[in-house]
Design a protein around this motif. Structure first.
Motif, short mmCIF file in Angstrom:
data_model
loop_
_atom_site.label_atom_id
_atom_site.label_comp_id
_atom_site.label_asym_id
_atom_site.label_seq_id
_atom_site.Cartn_x
_atom_site.Cartn_y
_atom_site.Cartn_z
N ASP A 1 2.24 -7.44 53.83
CA ASP A 1 0.62 -7.58 54.32
C ASP A 1 0.33 -7.29 55.98
O ASP A 1 -0.53 -6.73 56.20
CB ASP A 1 -0.18 -8.79 53.83
CG ASP A 1 0.06 -8.78 52.25
OD1 ASP A 1 0.12 -7.88 51.71
OD2 ASP A 1 -0.24 -9.93 51.79
N PHE A 2 1.21 -7.89 56.48
CA PHE A 2 1.06 -7.78 57.83
C PHE A 2 1.25 -6.12 58.23
O PHE A 2 0.66 -5.69 59.26
CB PHE A 2 2.11 -8.75 58.81
CG PHE A 2 2.60 -8.31 60.06
CD1 PHE A 2 3.55 -7.56 60.29
CD2 PHE A 2 1.61 -8.41 61.18
CE1 PHE A 2 4.02 -7.21 61.54
CE2 PHE A 2 2.03 -7.91 62.40
CZ PHE A 2 3.24 -7.31 62.54
N SER A 3 2.30 -5.73 57.85
CA SER A 3 2.74 -4.37 58.16
C SER A 3 1.86 -3.13 57.31
O SER A 3 2.03 -1.95 57.55
CB SER A 3 4.28 -4.12 57.95
OG SER A 3 4.55 -4.22 56.58
N ASN A 4 1.21 -3.75 56.47
CA ASN A 4 0.24 -2.62 55.57
C ASN A 4 -1.02 -2.14 56.15
O ASN A 4 -2.04 -2.78 56.13
CB ASN A 4 0.20 -3.24 54.31
CG ASN A 4 -0.24 -2.22 53.31
OD1 ASN A 4 -0.28 -0.87 53.56
ND2 ASN A 4 -0.70 -2.66 52.24
N LYS A 5 -0.90 -1.73 57.50
CA LYS A 5 -2.00 -1.31 58.08
C LYS A 5 -1.81 0.13 58.34
O LYS A 5 -0.97 0.55 58.84
CB LYS A 5 -2.14 -2.02 59.57
CG LYS A 5 -2.26 -3.52 59.37
CD LYS A 5 -2.20 -4.26 60.64
CE LYS A 5 -2.32 -5.80 60.61
NZ LYS A 5 -2.10 -6.52 61.75
N ILE A 6 -3.07 0.73 58.63
CA ILE A 6 -3.16 2.14 59.22
C ILE A 6 -3.22 2.23 60.71
O ILE A 6 -2.42 3.15 61.13
CB ILE A 6 -4.12 2.78 58.56
CG1 ILE A 6 -4.13 3.07 57.11
CG2 ILE A 6 -4.47 4.30 59.21
CD1 ILE A 6 -5.16 3.64 56.29
N GLU A 7 -3.98 1.40 61.38
CA GLU A 7 -4.20 1.15 62.80
C GLU A 7 -3.19 0.32 63.16
O GLU A 7 -2.94 -0.86 62.65
CB GLU A 7 -5.61 1.00 63.29
CG GLU A 7 -6.21 2.35 62.62
CD GLU A 7 -6.11 3.57 63.33
OE1 GLU A 7 -5.60 3.67 64.38
OE2 GLU A 7 -6.38 4.53 62.78
N PRO A 8 -2.60 -0.08 64.02
CA PRO A 8 -2.56 1.20 65.42
C PRO A 8 -1.69 2.41 64.80
O PRO A 8 -0.75 2.11 64.10
CB PRO A 8 -1.92 0.64 66.57
CG PRO A 8 -1.13 -0.57 66.11
CD PRO A 8 -1.98 -0.97 64.76
#
Length: 91
Positions: free
Chosen positions: A29-36
């Motif tokens: 969940d921490f690494s499931n980001k589009i940004e940055p």
């Protein structure tokens, strides 16, 4: 013999931690980001790529350390002429 076990335990534990960082749901969940964006990649792609590079480097380091201490379980012996002839006959 104890140092071999400790060394292998360290590398195996490191490998497991890196695999968990790549796939454990709570950490994903921490690494499931589009940004940055990093190198024009969404962060989630970069995260997976980065963890895979770390796993690759860990496995190469593990191999080199075992090779340095002579702990590899690989014995390569050249085939004799008789063995080569037997292989050709089987084909």
């Amino acid at each position: 013999m104890k140092s071999i076990g400790k060394r292998n335990l360290f590398f195996a534990a490191s490998f497991i931690v890196l695999v968990l960082l790549a796939s454990f749901p709570g950490l994903f969940d921490f690494s499931n980001k589009i940004e940055p964006r990093i190198f024009s990649l969404p962060f989630s792609y970069f995260w997976q790529f980065f963890i895979n590079i770390l796993i690759f480097l860990l496995l190469i380091t593990w191999y080199l350390v075992d090779a340095k201490y002579g702990d590899l379980d690989i014995d390569i012996e050249p085939l004799t002429k008789v063995q080569l002839q037997e292989l050709e006959v089987r084909k």
